[in-house]
Motif scaffolding. Structure first.
Motif, short mmCIF file in Angstrom:
data_model
loop_
_atom_site.label_atom_id
_atom_site.label_comp_id
_atom_site.label_asym_id
_atom_site.label_seq_id
_atom_site.Cartn_x
_atom_site.Cartn_y
_atom_site.Cartn_z
N ARG A 11 -0.88 -9.03 20.43
CA ARG A 11 -0.23 -9.98 19.39
C ARG A 11 -0.24 -11.70 19.79
O ARG A 11 -0.01 -12.09 18.82
N VAL A 22 -6.45 -17.64 8.64
CA VAL A 22 -5.47 -17.15 8.02
C VAL A 22 -6.70 -17.65 6.59
O VAL A 22 -7.67 -18.43 6.39
N GLY A 65 -14.64 -6.34 2.55
CA GLY A 65 -13.54 -5.59 1.36
C GLY A 65 -11.93 -4.41 2.22
O GLY A 65 -12.20 -4.94 3.45
N TYR A 66 -12.11 -3.66 1.81
CA TYR A 66 -11.00 -2.50 2.83
C TYR A 66 -11.65 -1.17 3.41
O TYR A 66 -12.80 -1.05 3.46
N PRO A 68 -10.12 0.78 6.66
CA PRO A 68 -9.04 0.74 7.33
C PRO A 68 -9.66 1.42 8.63
O PRO A 68 -10.69 2.06 8.61
N MET B 416 -1.10 -5.07 -3.65
CA MET B 416 -1.52 -4.45 -2.51
C MET B 416 -0.31 -4.52 -1.56
O MET B 416 0.33 -2.96 -1.03
N LYS B 420 2.14 -0.25 -0.87
CA LYS B 420 1.69 -0.27 0.89
C LYS B 420 2.96 -0.08 0.41
O LYS B 420 3.60 1.43 1.48
N LEU B 430 -2.99 6.28 0.42
CA LEU B 430 -3.79 4.07 0.80
C LEU B 430 -4.61 3.61 0.35
O LEU B 430 -4.65 2.97 -0.27
N ASN B 431 -4.83 3.95 1.72
CA ASN B 431 -6.53 3.99 0.96
C ASN B 431 -7.56 3.88 0.14
O ASN B 431 -8.34 3.14 0.11
N MET B 434 -6.08 1.27 -2.43
CA MET B 434 -6.66 0.06 -1.85
C MET B 434 -8.17 -0.29 -2.61
O MET B 434 -8.29 -1.08 -2.95
N MET B 435 -9.12 0.89 -2.12
CA MET B 435 -10.38 0.62 -2.18
C MET B 435 -10.83 0.71 -3.44
O MET B 435 -11.39 -0.12 -3.89
N TYR B 438 -9.69 -2.99 -4.89
CA TYR B 438 -10.99 -3.77 -4.33
C TYR B 438 -11.78 -3.20 -4.96
O TYR B 438 -13.06 -4.90 -5.49
N PRO B 531 -2.44 -17.88 2.04
CA PRO B 531 -1.26 -17.31 2.02
C PRO B 531 -0.20 -16.90 2.85
O PRO B 531 -1.20 -17.15 3.35
N ASP B 535 2.34 -10.14 8.05
CA ASP B 535 3.21 -9.79 8.62
C ASP B 535 4.68 -10.98 9.03
O ASP B 535 4.35 -12.01 9.31
#
Lengths: 79, 621
Positions: A11, A22, A65-66, A68, B416, B420, B430-431, B434-435, B438, B531, B535
């Motif tokens: 954090r 960023v 890419g994505y 998770p 996005m 969410k 969600l995954n 999102m995939m 993308y 951007p 958060d």
């Protein structure tokens, strides 16, 4: 306890040094968010390993890419 | 919860800033060297010169060389002005392109060396920097070359011996010869030559006109009176140091308080005292073994530090002459000259006289690049600007890629967020979505953090170079910046130079110069292009960071602040053009939700594309 400390450190990074990164991330979520999630869901040890693995994947040859955090219920597979 | 997080974040940020300041103390201008007498200095016996170097060592211990002795503490000396102190003894003056000063015939001392090209203040009319100063001024600092004998009956030249010469001046190419006859058949000679930089070449010799052989130990010393507060001990070393048998040892004045001493042995290398920019360094004959002693004597205001070496014994037969050669460097630590001496005189690791730090492998090349640019451009500020362009150029394609990805991400962000919200708890779903997003949008990954990470060493190296190198001292930039290695002088609390007053130490944190303000503005503008972090706490803290960095950087050297401001400006331009090309509205949140299939919009990232928003450039930051 350990995971709490790790999350605190993450954090701290997110609120300060992350400023300079960023928009640079190859992945969504970013490495720090990923690490925080991984530690929360998988504990300090496994979470750190996951985060380290993710961090190593962040290089110009990594996929990007994505990406998770794998769910705790799913068995881990090595990508 | 958010509020609490926010407060925690602020507290942590403040801690970081405080920590930062502890690790990188703001550089302060060196305190001006006092030249005139301090009126309230404790007065007693006038600068008592020291006992003859050889006298204390030898008696009763034949073979043991008498080590040169620092003067015995003899009460606080009267502090006099330089002119007064210089008038105490007959002198031979010198004036070279770099140095002005004189050698005292009394004691054969090199004790008056001032730097023509380096002034105490930015103002070129301020007094020259004094490297060596005679006994009598507030901080005496001098070098001596002498002899000691194991035979106590032999008279050696001492601090009170008055040497003779028929020369009035010493010039490069015209060495000075001083002699002293001990009345027992030994004629000592000192041949001192200077070059047009900072090196004194000293040949010490003895002509034996007596009828028996003598064995003598040549020595050399540097003595420094008074306490010396290291200016930036956390960033670089100041104090006694040397290279002993190939390895550098950095000592601190504090180690020699209470008459402590340390002994070393070395063949080759150098010893001396250093300040941030200046040093007095002895270089013995590189081929013979010498014994080095570093010691402190006296206490309080009378403390004296001495570093000396005693060479191997020299035996001189009747009718013969024997001697040795040493060097004294007294001057500014100019990298080019120091490296030159290392090579020309073969001085082992003379380059280590300049403390480039652990990362010298990176810092020094950066310095050379800057120096080369300086030679081409004639201004160190310009050199820093061009260096920045070079660094940016190396990472230009990678940064382009990142900015392109950033544009796309900024456009995709609302969608996005929506996903969410819609699939909130259902991570699996969600995954998947999102995939798909993308894949559908063909988001090319950004370059990653590597290109940014590699810029960190450049920043730190530049900080170190600005801090360490004499070359950057008192170097101007355009306008009001007269010294790139000092903080911007036109600060808020002085009304940007309109009001002249001494800003109290406690307010320094709020005393922000123009360049730090410019840097803060560039940070702010850059942030407007980026951007916003998803958060919310992070987003809010980040809004404050440009302000925090403005405060923090205000304490740093102007050169570093200019580097950062310029680097930001270049990034902003690059980012602006890339985002325009990708049809991003600049300066406000993207309203685009669904993007059409990619319309090839160039860029080496290959894919790219994005909605050409008609709203293009609403405003720049």
């Amino acid at each position: 306890m350990m995971s709490l400390a790790l999350r605190g450190a993450i954090r701290l990074y997110q609120l300060t040094l992350a400023y300079f990164f960023v928009g640079a991330c190859r992945y969504e979520p970013s490495c720090s968010t990923y690490a925080a999630q991984a530690v929360t869901e998988h504990g300090a040890l496994k979470g750190s390993l996951l985060a380290a693995h993710r961090f190593c994947r962040c290089n110009p040859w990594g996929a990007g890419g994505y990406d998770p955090v794998p769910s705790a219920r799913q068995p881990l597979s090595c990508r | 919860m958010d509020q609490k997080n926010f407060i925690v974040a602020i507290v942590l940020s403040v801690l970081i800033i405080v920590g930062w300041q502890a690790v990188f103390p703001p550089s302060k201008a060196p305190p001006p060297v006092t030249q005139t007498a301090a009126p309230n200095a404790p007065a007693s016996a006038a600068g008592q010169p020291h006992t003859p170097p050889g006298a204390a060592g030898a008696p009763g211990t034949p073979g043991a060389p008498g080590t040169p002795q620092a003067p015995a503490a003899a009460g606080a000396p009267v502090v006099m002005s330089l002119d007064q102190a210089l008038a105490q003894a007959p002198r031979v003056g010198f004036r070279t392109p770099e140095l002005v000063g004189s050698i005292s015939l009394k004691g054969g001392r090199i004790d008056d060396v001032r730097l023509v090209k380096h002034r105490q203040e930015v103002d070129p009319k301020s007094p020259p920097v004094e490297v060596l100063a005679p006994v009598g001024v507030e901080h005496a600092y001098y070098a001596e070359f002498g002899w000691s004998a194991s035979d106590a009956g032999l008279k050696m030249p001492g601090p009170d011996s008055v040497w003779t010469t028929d020369q009035k001046t010493l010039e490069p190419g015209k060495p000075l010869r001083m002699t002293w006859d001990n009345g027992q058949g030994l004629v000592f000679a000192l041949d001192i030559a200077i070059d047009d930089q900072f090196m004194f070449d000293v040949k010490q010799s003895v002509a034996n006109k007596a009828d028996k052989q003598v064995t003598l130990y040549p020595w050399a010393l540097v003595v420094r009176y008074g306490e010396h507060k290291a200016e930036g001990s956390t960033v670089l070393h100041e104090g006694p140091y040397g290279v002993f048998n190939g390895s550098l040892k950095e000592l601190s004045y504090g180690d020699f308080k209470d008459n402590k001493q340390q002994k070393f042995e070395t063949t080759g290398g150098w010893i001396g005292f250093t300040d941030k920019y200046w040093m007095a360094t002895l270089i013995p004959d590189q081929k013979s073994k010498v014994d080095v002693t570093v010691k402190g004597t006296g206490a309080g205001a009378n403390i004296k530090y001495q570093i000396d070496y005693v060479g191997s014994p020299i035996t001189v037969e009747p009718g013969a002459t024997g001697g040795t050669e040493g060097h004294l460097f007294a001057g500014a630590k100019i990298v080019r000259m120091i490296d030159g001496y290392r090579d020309k005189l073969g001085i082992d690791r003379f380059d280590l006289t300049i403390d480039w730090g652990y990362f010298s492998f990176f810092t020094k090349p950066l310095f050379w690049l800057l120096e080369w640019l300086y030679v081409q451009l004639g201004n160190f500020g310009l050199a820093i600007l061009v260096l920045t362009v070079m660094v940016k150029a190396v990472f230009f394609p990678l940064a382009n890629k990142s900015y392109a990805a950033m544009s796309k991400m900024k456009a995709l962000q609302p969608e996005m967020e929506k996903m969410k919200q819609r699939y909130g708890e259902d991570r699996q779903r969600l995954n998947q979505e999102m995939m798909q997003l993308y894949r559908r949008e063909k988001v090319n990954p950004a370059a990653g953090c590597l290109p940014i990470v590699v810029q960190i060493p450049v920043f730190f190296a530049l900080y170190k170079v600005l801090y360490t190198s004499i070359e950057m001292r008192h170097q101007p930039f355009f306008g009001w910046i007269k010294d790139l290695s000092a903080p911007d002088p036109l600060t808020i609390l002085t009304g940007f130079g309109m009001i002249h007053w001494q800003v109290p130490e406690i307010l320094h944190f709020f005393n922000i110069g123009i360049w730090p303000l410019i840097m803060g503005v560039t940070m702010f503008l850059q942030q407007r292009l980026n951007p916003a972090p998803t958060d919310p706490v992070q987003a809010r803290v980040f809004q404050f960071l440009p302000i925090m960095f403005t405060f923090m950087m205000a304490q740093f050297q102007a050169g570093l602040v200019i580097y950062w401001a310029w680097s930001n400006t270049l990034s902003i331009c690059q980012q602006y053009f890339i985002m325009r090309r990708h049809g991003m509205p600049i300066g406000k949140k993207a309203k685009v939700t669904v993007l059409p299939p990619p319309a090839n919009s160039g860029g080496e990232s290959g894919g790219g594309g994005g909605k050409k928003s008609g709203k293009g450039s609403s405003k720049k930051g």
